[in-house]
Design a protein around this motif. Sequence first.
Motif, PDB file in Angstrom:
ATOM      1  N   HIS A 254       0.936  -1.109   0.140  1.00 54.42           N
ATOM      2  CA  HIS A 254       0.048   0.015  -0.023  1.00 54.42           C
ATOM      3  C   HIS A 254       0.893   1.198  -0.004  1.00 54.42           C
ATOM      4  O   HIS A 254       2.010   1.498   0.636  1.00 54.42           O
ATOM      5  CB  HIS A 254      -0.799   0.006   1.293  1.00 54.42           C
ATOM      6  N   VAL A 255       0.217   2.356  -0.671  1.00 51.32           N
ATOM      7  CA  VAL A 255       0.613   3.760  -0.515  1.00 51.32           C
ATOM      8  C   VAL A 255      -0.362   4.577  -0.351  1.00 51.32           C
ATOM      9  O   VAL A 255      -1.557   4.093  -0.768  1.00 51.32           O
ATOM     10  CB  VAL A 255       1.489   4.128  -1.961  1.00 51.32           C
ATOM     11  N   ARG A 256      -0.259   5.855  -0.015  1.00 50.35           N
ATOM     12  CA  ARG A 256      -1.463   6.610   0.225  1.00 50.35           C
ATOM     13  C   ARG A 256      -1.662   7.555  -0.895  1.00 50.35           C
ATOM     14  O   ARG A 256      -2.962   8.138  -1.380  1.00 50.35           O
ATOM     15  CB  ARG A 256      -1.193   7.521   1.600  1.00 50.35           C
TER      16      ARG A 256
ATOM     17  N   ASP B 189       0.114   9.496  -7.311  1.00 55.02           N
ATOM     18  CA  ASP B 189       1.052  10.301  -7.941  1.00 55.02           C
ATOM     19  C   ASP B 189       2.069  10.582  -7.319  1.00 55.02           C
ATOM     20  O   ASP B 189       3.475  10.795  -7.707  1.00 55.02           O
ATOM     21  CB  ASP B 189       0.313  11.656  -8.523  1.00 55.02           C
ATOM     22  N   GLN B 190       2.186  10.760  -5.945  1.00 56.03           N
ATOM     23  CA  GLN B 190       3.412  10.807  -5.105  1.00 56.03           C
ATOM     24  C   GLN B 190       4.239   9.506  -5.298  1.00 56.03           C
ATOM     25  O   GLN B 190       5.548   9.882  -5.398  1.00 56.03           O
ATOM     26  CB  GLN B 190       3.090  11.092  -3.538  1.00 56.03           C
ATOM     27  N   ALA B 191       3.516   8.426  -5.290  1.00 51.41           N
ATOM     28  CA  ALA B 191       4.434   6.987  -5.632  1.00 51.41           C
ATOM     29  C   ALA B 191       5.345   7.143  -6.698  1.00 51.41           C
ATOM     30  O   ALA B 191       6.242   6.931  -6.894  1.00 51.41           O
ATOM     31  CB  ALA B 191       3.482   6.031  -5.278  1.00 51.41           C
ATOM     32  N   ARG B 192       4.528   7.655  -7.932  1.00 53.24           N
ATOM     33  CA  ARG B 192       5.301   7.867  -9.420  1.00 53.24           C
ATOM     34  C   ARG B 192       6.351   8.469  -9.199  1.00 53.24           C
ATOM     35  O   ARG B 192       7.397   8.384  -9.950  1.00 53.24           O
ATOM     36  CB  ARG B 192       4.105   8.316 -10.175  1.00 53.24           C
ATOM     37  N   ARG B 193       6.258   9.672  -8.469  1.00 56.06           N
ATOM     38  CA  ARG B 193       7.294  10.595  -8.449  1.00 56.06           C
ATOM     39  C   ARG B 193       8.494  10.074  -7.925  1.00 56.06           C
ATOM     40  O   ARG B 193       9.479  10.161  -8.149  1.00 56.06           O
ATOM     41  CB  ARG B 193       7.052  12.179  -7.668  1.00 56.06           C
ATOM     42  N   PHE B 194       8.287   9.187  -6.516  1.00 51.75           N
ATOM     43  CA  PHE B 194       9.381   8.710  -5.865  1.00 51.75           C
ATOM     44  C   PHE B 194       9.945   7.567  -6.703  1.00 51.75           C
ATOM     45  O   PHE B 194      11.192   7.643  -6.796  1.00 51.75           O
ATOM     46  CB  PHE B 194       8.642   8.360  -4.556  1.00 51.75           C
ATOM     47  N   TYR B 195       9.018   6.686  -7.008  1.00 49.51           N
ATOM     48  CA  TYR B 195       9.784   5.313  -7.774  1.00 49.51           C
ATOM     49  C   TYR B 195      10.073   5.606  -8.942  1.00 49.51           C
ATOM     50  O   TYR B 195      11.385   5.030  -9.363  1.00 49.51           O
ATOM     51  CB  TYR B 195       8.659   4.288  -7.711  1.00 49.51           C
ATOM     52  N   CYS B 196       9.541   6.485  -9.812  1.00 51.90           N
ATOM     53  CA  CYS B 196      10.087   6.438 -11.163  1.00 51.90           C
ATOM     54  C   CYS B 196      10.879   7.720 -11.213  1.00 51.90           C
ATOM     55  O   CYS B 196      12.016   7.716 -11.781  1.00 51.90           O
ATOM     56  CB  CYS B 196       8.689   7.068 -11.996  1.00 51.90           C
ATOM     57  N   ASP B 197      10.450   9.036 -10.941  1.00 45.61           N
ATOM     58  CA  ASP B 197      11.380  10.323 -10.964  1.00 45.61           C
ATOM     59  C   ASP B 197      12.580  10.111 -10.274  1.00 45.61           C
ATOM     60  O   ASP B 197      13.618  10.348 -10.763  1.00 45.61           O
ATOM     61  CB  ASP B 197      10.670  11.662 -10.664  1.00 45.61           C
ATOM     62  N   LEU B 198      12.740   9.763  -8.959  1.00 47.35           N
ATOM     63  CA  LEU B 198      13.703   9.786  -7.961  1.00 47.35           C
ATOM     64  C   LEU B 198      14.437   8.498  -8.298  1.00 47.35           C
ATOM     65  O   LEU B 198      15.814   8.536  -8.528  1.00 47.35           O
ATOM     66  CB  LEU B 198      13.295   9.982  -6.356  1.00 47.35           C
ATOM     67  N   LEU B 199      13.842   7.028  -8.062  1.00 43.81           N
ATOM     68  CA  LEU B 199      14.536   6.121  -8.202  1.00 43.81           C
ATOM     69  C   LEU B 199      14.867   5.671  -9.465  1.00 43.81           C
ATOM     70  O   LEU B 199      15.942   4.857  -9.638  1.00 43.81           O
ATOM     71  CB  LEU B 199      13.857   4.866  -7.225  1.00 43.81           C
TER      72      LEU B 199
ATOM     73  N   SER C 187       3.646  -3.712  -7.347  1.00 43.53           N
ATOM     74  CA  SER C 187       2.624  -3.051  -7.528  1.00 43.53           C
ATOM     75  C   SER C 187       2.011  -2.323  -6.420  1.00 43.53           C
ATOM     76  O   SER C 187       1.980  -2.780  -5.063  1.00 43.53           O
ATOM     77  CB  SER C 187       1.320  -4.210  -7.724  1.00 43.53           C
ATOM     78  N   LEU C 188       1.782  -1.115  -6.449  1.00 41.03           N
ATOM     79  CA  LEU C 188       1.545  -0.141  -5.524  1.00 41.03           C
ATOM     80  C   LEU C 188      -0.064   0.196  -5.548  1.00 41.03           C
ATOM     81  O   LEU C 188      -0.390   0.764  -6.333  1.00 41.03           O
ATOM     82  CB  LEU C 188       2.414   1.163  -5.450  1.00 41.03           C
ATOM     83  N   HIS C 189      -0.795  -0.169  -4.342  1.00 47.45           N
ATOM     84  CA  HIS C 189      -2.514  -0.037  -4.304  1.00 47.45           C
ATOM     85  C   HIS C 189      -2.580   1.139  -3.229  1.00 47.45           C
ATOM     86  O   HIS C 189      -1.782   1.202  -2.306  1.00 47.45           O
ATOM     87  CB  HIS C 189      -2.654  -1.422  -3.973  1.00 47.45           C
ATOM     88  N   LEU C 190      -3.537   1.696  -3.584  1.00 46.63           N
ATOM     89  CA  LEU C 190      -3.999   2.907  -2.470  1.00 46.63           C
ATOM     90  C   LEU C 190      -4.419   1.954  -1.360  1.00 46.63           C
ATOM     91  O   LEU C 190      -5.228   1.246  -1.273  1.00 46.63           O
ATOM     92  CB  LEU C 190      -5.143   3.625  -3.025  1.00 46.63           C
ATOM     93  N   GLY C 191      -3.970   2.551  -0.305  1.00 44.15           N
ATOM     94  CA  GLY C 191      -4.328   1.759   1.210  1.00 44.15           C
ATOM     95  C   GLY C 191      -3.360   2.266   2.285  1.00 44.15           C
ATOM     96  O   GLY C 191      -2.465   3.183   1.948  1.00 44.15           O
ATOM     97  N   GLU C 192      -3.548   1.708   3.431  1.00 45.30           N
ATOM     98  CA  GLU C 192      -2.699   2.160   4.449  1.00 45.30           C
ATOM     99  C   GLU C 192      -1.656   1.238   4.522  1.00 45.30           C
ATOM    100  O   GLU C 192      -1.615  -0.082   4.651  1.00 45.30           O
ATOM    101  CB  GLU C 192      -3.413   1.975   5.774  1.00 45.30           C
ATOM    102  N   PRO C 193      -0.302   1.793   4.603  1.00 41.67           N
ATOM    103  CA  PRO C 193       1.037   1.180   4.450  1.00 41.67           C
ATOM    104  C   PRO C 193       0.961  -0.101   5.713  1.00 41.67           C
ATOM    105  O   PRO C 193       0.517   0.397   7.027  1.00 41.67           O
ATOM    106  CB  PRO C 193       1.989   1.949   4.502  1.00 41.67           C
ATOM    107  N   PHE C 194       1.629  -0.953   5.502  1.00 40.17           N
ATOM    108  CA  PHE C 194       1.964  -2.084   6.879  1.00 40.17           C
ATOM    109  C   PHE C 194       2.694  -1.369   7.887  1.00 40.17           C
ATOM    110  O   PHE C 194       3.652  -0.454   7.493  1.00 40.17           O
ATOM    111  CB  PHE C 194       2.474  -3.341   6.381  1.00 40.17           C
TER     112      PHE C 194
END
Length: 138
Positions: free
Chosen positions: A10-12, A15-25, A47-54
């Motif tokens: 999960h990620v919240r 778009d923020q996940a895309r910026r981190f994983y794609c743009d930064l990493l 696979s990053l799904h909307l939800g509360e991270p573990f």
Amino acid sequence: MKSIFHLAYHVRDLDQARRFYCDLLGCKEGRSTDTWVDIDFFGHQLSLHLGEPFAVSNTGKVGKHMVPMPHLGVILQMQDWQQLADTLSASGAVSFVLEPQIRFAGEPGEQATMFFLDPFGNPIEVKGFQDLQQVYAA
């Protein structure tokens, strides 16, 4: 047998996940919907799904360090590891849980390592090896 791993968590914010994983990493985006996005995570499917991270806690003892558990990791060739470490350090976009460093120097399994969190608190370890044949050296 060679394989590609698949991990989903999960990620919240996608778009923020895309910026981190794609743009930064430097990872690549694959398929996506309005509730999840696939990331080519250094050749593996994340696979990053909307939800509360573990929940995580620093309970993994490695040498003299306590590292976040559970965590996602990837092993890179040393040159690629160093390039990513330099990029992340220069960006100021991550707070390292464990700064880039060499672990087990001069021993079997000598490796570079760094730990950091994605924007949602998911821990990531990136290791670097001069020789990938040494990953399981005892």
